[in-house]
Enzyme design. Structure first.
Site, PDB file in Angstrom:
ATOM      1  N   ARG A  96     -20.996  -9.464 -15.307  1.00 37.28           N
ATOM      2  CA  ARG A  96     -21.528  -8.511 -16.275  1.00 37.28           C
ATOM      3  C   ARG A  96     -21.853  -9.213 -17.579  1.00 37.28           C
ATOM      4  O   ARG A  96     -21.066 -10.026 -18.070  1.00 37.28           O
ATOM      5  CB  ARG A  96     -20.532  -7.388 -16.535  1.00 37.28           C
ATOM      6  CG  ARG A  96     -20.380  -6.472 -15.311  1.00 37.28           C
ATOM      7  CD  ARG A  96     -19.538  -5.269 -15.618  1.00 37.28           C
ATOM      8  NE  ARG A  96     -18.347  -5.656 -16.323  1.00 37.28           N
ATOM      9  CZ  ARG A  96     -17.847  -4.995 -17.365  1.00 37.28           C
ATOM     10  NH1 ARG A  96     -18.431  -3.908 -17.812  1.00 37.28           N
ATOM     11  NH2 ARG A  96     -16.755  -5.409 -17.947  1.00 37.28           N
ATOM     12  N   SER A 161     -11.914 -14.759 -15.126  1.00 36.20           N
ATOM     13  CA  SER A 161     -10.631 -14.319 -14.563  1.00 36.20           C
ATOM     14  C   SER A 161     -10.135 -15.212 -13.438  1.00 36.20           C
ATOM     15  O   SER A 161     -10.031 -14.800 -12.268  1.00 36.20           O
ATOM     16  CB  SER A 161     -10.771 -12.875 -14.112  1.00 36.20           C
ATOM     17  OG  SER A 161     -11.250 -12.125 -15.177  1.00 36.20           O
ATOM     18  N   ASP A 214      -8.939 -11.734 -17.681  1.00 38.70           N
ATOM     19  CA  ASP A 214      -9.108 -10.266 -17.696  1.00 38.70           C
ATOM     20  C   ASP A 214      -7.824  -9.535 -18.106  1.00 38.70           C
ATOM     21  O   ASP A 214      -7.876  -8.445 -18.687  1.00 38.70           O
ATOM     22  CB  ASP A 214      -9.623  -9.734 -16.345  1.00 38.70           C
ATOM     23  CG  ASP A 214      -8.871 -10.254 -15.141  1.00 38.70           C
ATOM     24  OD1 ASP A 214      -7.970 -11.081 -15.306  1.00 38.70           O
ATOM     25  OD2 ASP A 214      -9.206  -9.834 -14.009  1.00 38.70           O
TER      26      ASP A 214
HETATM   27  C1  BGC Z   1      -6.756 -14.897 -10.969  1.00 39.95           C
HETATM   28  C2  BGC Z   1      -6.335 -14.352 -12.317  1.00 39.95           C
HETATM   29  C3  BGC Z   1      -6.933 -12.977 -12.532  1.00 39.95           C
HETATM   30  C4  BGC Z   1      -6.582 -12.072 -11.364  1.00 39.95           C
HETATM   31  C5  BGC Z   1      -7.168 -10.680 -11.511  1.00 39.95           C
HETATM   32  C6  BGC Z   1      -6.439 -13.890  -9.876  1.00 39.95           C
HETATM   33  O1  BGC Z   1      -6.961 -14.355  -8.652  1.00 39.95           O
HETATM   34  O2  BGC Z   1      -6.087 -16.093 -10.690  1.00 39.95           O
HETATM   35  O3  BGC Z   1      -6.748 -15.211 -13.341  1.00 39.95           O
HETATM   36  O4  BGC Z   1      -6.424 -12.443 -13.722  1.00 39.95           O
HETATM   37  O5  BGC Z   1      -7.058 -12.643 -10.169  1.00 39.95           O
HETATM   38  O6  BGC Z   1      -8.544 -10.709 -11.628  1.00 39.95           O
END
Ligand code: BGC
Length: 481
Positions: A96, A161, A214
């Protein structure tokens, strides 16, 4: 520990009512390894808490699976942030590009463009990934009436994320990919720099002022409204949590005054064997099918990307043992043999039926190519879904209670985001109930849905930084600590 599955004979020829009861008893025995007792839940909470504590210590960090990455986010929003900022949210199937207007006392206003990140890009080269992101941002800005809101260099918060090791707010080295991503030449590199380079190569005058997870985005966007927010939880495709820690507890970051948001990356919990005690043969089978076997053990027990597949694997096992669709559909023609056929969306549907009713459950069977399931088949499906969901909620409650105990603050708000949490009919209530059990009846906390933390949270951090620097169009790419 191997699951305690009893040796089961094939019972598909049992049809009398007592045979049905027997079949249901067999079902309970077979899925018993998914059951976590209250005592075990307390043990897991203590193990998670210890892993978090180790993650913060320089000496112990290499030996724990919860790495507790410092985020360099040192202050929570005041609610006074005002700015026009850009945000990019990359963390799963969707990318996004967002323009956020923050005004004191008003709900942030967002304009956005969404694009699916094709599998070929998710698993291609890093260069292609960041080129794709920059070209989406360009198309988004071109589509805005009048182009960019002003000519100056707009600040951008990048919600990325995946586990990153940060040395500053805008300097984040990707530790490893998760959730099916596998782009080459990104692990070990600074994703803030890779994004900046791709944006300038696309002719865009944008300054990447922050890279955040995130979970941090969720925490920031709730804290903007509710100052008692101290934890950010994501339960979507993957899972993770961040929390506010006193800096003197964080040996892995400089400084000892004040506090900092810590990105726990708890999805990796279990990589050092900490979850072997509850790991079933089905978990092991699922793990072997993923591109990162042995990694993200907790995430594979609770993340939306995996729960549907885990249930499918269990259902195939039950079909083979003659517990499901007895006498109908030869096992080799069972539609669920195909990976990916049962999704987490199906899980939410099945559990949306009121207890004892199977209206949605039958629809799900229908979508799976089985138009005529018996009540027992519906019961089996519902029971398996509930067992997997129950384990998931217990694990998350254990994790959240561990963070609450670690912080030892009274009255805490937990910001939550993620599609699985949002769309599952009972998760919120069940997790809250378990946390209360683990924390004791008098403990005050609440869970609050974070609305688009990945967009608003990124903008809030970018805005705070820009205001700190006295202009709304920050130029520094490495500032903040
Ligand atoms: C990632 C995290 C992320 C989470 C939720 C995980 O696979 O390692 O960094 O916050 O997913 O999106």
């Amino acid at each position: 520990m191997e699951p305690q599955v009893e040796a089961i004979t094939n019972v598909s020829n049992l049809v009398s009512p007592s045979a049905k009861t027997e079949r249901m008893q067999l079902l309970n025995n077979i899925i018993a390894p998914l059951y976590i007792s209250n005592d075990l839940c307390c043990t897991l909470e203590r193990r998670i808490r210890m892993s978090v504590e180790w993650g913060l210590r320089l000496k112990n960090n290499p030996f724990t699976s919860i790495k507790c990455f410092p985020t360099y986010v040192k202050s929570l929003p005041t609610g006074k942030e005002e700015c026009e900022c850009l945000a990019i949210d990359l963390g799963g199937t969707n990318l996004r590009c967002i323009l956020v207007s923050l005004k004191q006392g008003r709900e942030p206003v967002l304009k956005e463009r969404k694009a699916v990140v094709p599998i070929s890009v998710q698993q291609g080269t890093g260069e292609d990934l960041f080129r794709f992101v920059a070209s989406e941002m360009k198309s988004f800005l071109d589509s805005l009436p009048g182009g960019l809101p002003n000519d100056s260099c707009l600040p951008l918060g990048f919600t990325f994320s995946f586990p990153c090791s940060q040395t500053a707010l805008a300097a984040a080295q990707l530790h490893h990919w998760t959730k099916g991503f596998k782009c080459s030449n990104v692990e070990g590199n600074d994703v803030g720099r890779l994004l900046s380079e791709a944006l300038s190569a696309a002719g865009l005058n944008i300054s990447v002022v922050a890279v955040l997870n995130d979970t941090t985005g969720a925490l920031m966007s709730c804290a903007f409204k509710d100052p008692s927010t101290r934890i950010g939880l994501i339960l979507g495709t993957g899972t993770n949590a961040c929390y506010v820690e006193r800096l003197d507890e964080v040996e892995t970051a400089d400084g000892s005054e004040g506090s900092m948001v810590i990105n726990t990356e708890w999805g990796a919990f279990g990589e050092k064997g900490e979850l072997d005690i509850i790991r079933t043969v089905w978990d092991a089978e699922l793990d072997n099918m993923t591109p990162n076997p042995g990694q993200q053990v907790l995430e594979k027990m609770v993340g939306g990307m995996y729960l549907g597949e885990l249930i499918r694997i269990i259902l195939v096992d039950l079909k083979t043992r003659g517990i499901l669709l007895v006498g109908a559909y030869p096992t080799q023609e069972f539609s669920l043999l195909q990976p990916g056929t049962f999704t987490t969306h199906h899980l939410c549907e099945v559990e949306s039926d009121p207890l004892g009713e199977f209206t949605r459950c039958r629809k799900v069977w229908g979508k799976l190519g089985i138009p005529d399931p018996t009540d027992e088949d519906c019961f089996v499906l519902r029971t398996v879904c509930e067992a997997v969901s129950r384990r998931c909620c217990l694990l998350l409650a254990a994790g959240l209670a561990a963070l609450l105990k670690k912080m030892d603050e009274k009255d805490v708000t937990i910001a939550v985001d993620g599609s699985l949490f949002r769309y599952h009919p009972h998760f919120g209530r069940k997790i809250e109930h378990r946390i209360q059990q683990l924390m004791g009846a008098g403990y005050k906390f609440r869970m609050l849905m974070s609305e688009d933390g990945s967009g608003k949270g990124a903008a809030i951090i970018a805005a705070a930084l820009s205001m700190e620097q006295g202009s709304c169009s920050a130029n520094s790419n490495q500032s903040s600590n």
